[in-house]
Design a protein around this motif. Structure first.
Motif, short mmCIF file in Angstrom:
data_model
loop_
_atom_site.label_atom_id
_atom_site.label_comp_id
_atom_site.label_asym_id
_atom_site.label_seq_id
_atom_site.Cartn_x
_atom_site.Cartn_y
_atom_site.Cartn_z
N SER A 22 0.84 -1.20 0.00
CA SER A 22 0.00 0.00 0.00
C SER A 22 0.87 1.25 0.00
O SER A 22 1.82 1.36 0.79
N TYR A 61 -3.01 3.26 4.99
CA TYR A 61 -3.18 1.93 5.58
C TYR A 61 -3.16 0.87 4.47
O TYR A 61 -3.42 1.16 3.31
N ALA A 62 -2.88 -0.36 4.87
CA ALA A 62 -3.11 -1.49 3.98
C ALA A 62 -4.50 -2.07 4.25
O ALA A 62 -5.27 -2.31 3.34
N CYS A 98 3.31 -1.10 4.04
CA CYS A 98 2.96 0.30 3.84
C CYS A 98 4.29 1.01 3.63
O CYS A 98 5.08 1.18 4.57
N ALA A 131 2.33 6.85 5.41
CA ALA A 131 1.69 5.69 6.03
C ALA A 131 1.47 5.96 7.52
O ALA A 131 2.33 6.50 8.21
N VAL A 180 -0.19 -0.11 9.24
CA VAL A 180 -0.40 -1.18 8.27
C VAL A 180 -1.82 -1.73 8.42
O VAL A 180 -2.55 -1.89 7.44
N ALA A 186 4.96 4.35 10.11
CA ALA A 186 3.70 3.66 10.37
C ALA A 186 3.79 2.75 11.58
O ALA A 186 4.87 2.23 11.91
#
Length: 211
Positions: A111, A115-116, A136, A141, A144, A174
């Motif tokens: 991503s 976020y993923a 991420c 980010a 995640v 992140a």
């Protein structure tokens, strides 16, 4: 030895097959390619993937997919990802909502957004398991995996066998898993098992803003 090519004659029982393999053998699923996806890693397949999921059938994703917008995962979705998904948008690659969701496979997610995986609505009975890495990569980010409950309950999530990577090397921005509650929201009865987290500010971050 088994020489049959059919399940119907009971020489091979369905119980002996994994869920992903059973989908392939029984042909009881749809793929994004059936809805126009290229699966070449360069063409935007967002609409085709979303249409496959919205069909209500189990979805098998076995190629490399580029998505430019968030994919929304509604109740009763069954998704097997054995390929790779690259998200080029700014929010989340996948957003979960509803209940009774199964998302598994051998694939991975990269991503470029905040976020993923995002869960920010009432969710329950969700199993999420991917054997590949979930990245991420960008400096914007945030997390995640983010689970956010405001005014609703998020319950009975089962996240296991994940490899989470936050930020790029040398610019870790992140968190791995961020769990936040606010204004009447609650999160309980959830299970996180066998999860590796690297290059994250916090591996797991808990924030309670309900007061």
């Amino acid at each position: 030895s088994v020489t049959t090519q059919k399940i119907a004659d009971r020489a091979i029982t369905e119980q002996k097959l994994s869920a992903a393999l059973k989908l392939k053998v029984l042909n009881d699923y749809v793929t994004p390619e059936m809805f126009g996806a290229k699966g070449d890693g360069t063409t935007d397949d967002t609409e085709a993937i979303q249409n496959a999921i919205d069909s209500g059938m189990p979805v098998y994703m076995g190629k490399d997919y580029l998505i430019e917008s968030t994919i929304h995962i509604p109740s009763n979705s069954r998704i097997t990802l054995d390929g790779q998904v690259a998200y080029t948008g700014t929010e989340a690659a996948f957003q979960f909502s509803g209940s009774n969701i199964l998302f598994t496979g051998l694939g991975g997610i990269t991503s470029n957004g905040k976020y993923a995986i995002l869960i920010n609505e009432a969710c329950q009975i969700v199993e999420f398991c991917l054997k590949g890495k979930i990245y991420c990569r960008t400096s914007n980010a945030i997390s995640v995996v983010r689970i956010y409950a405001s005014g609703v309950g998020v319950t009975r999530l089962y996240f296991h066998d994940l490899y989470l990577v936050g930020g790029s090397s040398g610019s870790e921005t992140a968190d791995g898993i961020s769990i936040e509650t606010a204004s009447g929201g609650y999160i309980n009865e959830n299970d996180f098992d066998r999860i590796s987290i690297m290059r994250c500010v916090y591996a797991v971050k808990l924030v309670n803003n309900t007061n």
